[in-house]
Design an enzyme around this catalytic site. Structure first.
Site, PDB file in Angstrom:
ATOM      1  N   ARG A 166       0.831  -1.218   0.000  1.00  0.00           N
ATOM      2  CA  ARG A 166       0.000   0.000   0.000  1.00  0.00           C
ATOM      3  C   ARG A 166       0.857   1.256   0.000  1.00  0.00           C
ATOM      4  O   ARG A 166       0.595   2.194  -0.754  1.00  0.00           O
ATOM      5  CB  ARG A 166      -0.959   0.007   1.190  1.00  0.00           C
ATOM      6  CG  ARG A 166      -2.075  -1.009   1.044  1.00  0.00           C
ATOM      7  CD  ARG A 166      -2.994  -1.030   2.251  1.00  0.00           C
ATOM      8  NE  ARG A 166      -2.231  -1.343   3.446  1.00  0.00           N
ATOM      9  CZ  ARG A 166      -2.354  -0.740   4.620  1.00  0.00           C
ATOM     10  NH1 ARG A 166      -3.220   0.235   4.786  1.00  0.00           N
ATOM     11  NH2 ARG A 166      -1.628  -1.109   5.648  1.00  0.00           N
TER      12      ARG A 166
ATOM     13  N   ASN B 288      -6.228  -2.575   2.243  1.00  0.00           N
ATOM     14  CA  ASN B 288      -6.313  -4.025   2.389  1.00  0.00           C
ATOM     15  C   ASN B 288      -7.765  -4.453   2.443  1.00  0.00           C
ATOM     16  O   ASN B 288      -8.594  -3.792   3.070  1.00  0.00           O
ATOM     17  CB  ASN B 288      -5.617  -4.482   3.669  1.00  0.00           C
ATOM     18  CG  ASN B 288      -4.116  -4.362   3.587  1.00  0.00           C
ATOM     19  OD1 ASN B 288      -3.533  -4.316   2.521  1.00  0.00           O
ATOM     20  ND2 ASN B 288      -3.473  -4.297   4.740  1.00  0.00           N
TER      21      ASN B 288
END
Length: 88
Positions: free
Chosen positions: A17, A35
């Site tokens: 990320r 996520n």
């Protein structure tokens, strides 16, 4: 242009990320990377088409510790970049 990507493989717990955010900011995109409960990472990218395509290519490999198994691309019917996301 706004596109939603679902990235599968070893993509959680490997700086995916944060690295995606860094790439997106370099490309002047807005959106997010988060996520999902099923182990995938959702990436929502908004901006110039060429920049979104550059991010799409990068997502195929991701950061060094990631092992991307697949990238699903979905058109996104959400807000336009100027309406929805201030940054990535």
């Amino acid at each position: 242009m706004t596109v939603r990507f679902l990235v599968s493989g070893r993509v959680q717990g490997v700086h995916f990320r944060a690295a995606t955010r860094e790439q997106a900011l370099r490309l002047r995109l807005s959106g997010h990377a988060r996520n999902l409960d099923d182990g995938r990472v959702e990436v929502l990218a908004a901006g110039e088409a060429q920049a979104v395509e550059a991010l799409a290519q990068w997502l195929e490999d991701g950061p060094p510790a990631a092992r991307v198994a697949g990238v699903e691309r979905c058109a996104h019917a959400g807000p336009a970049p100027e309406e929805g996301f201030a940054t990535f």
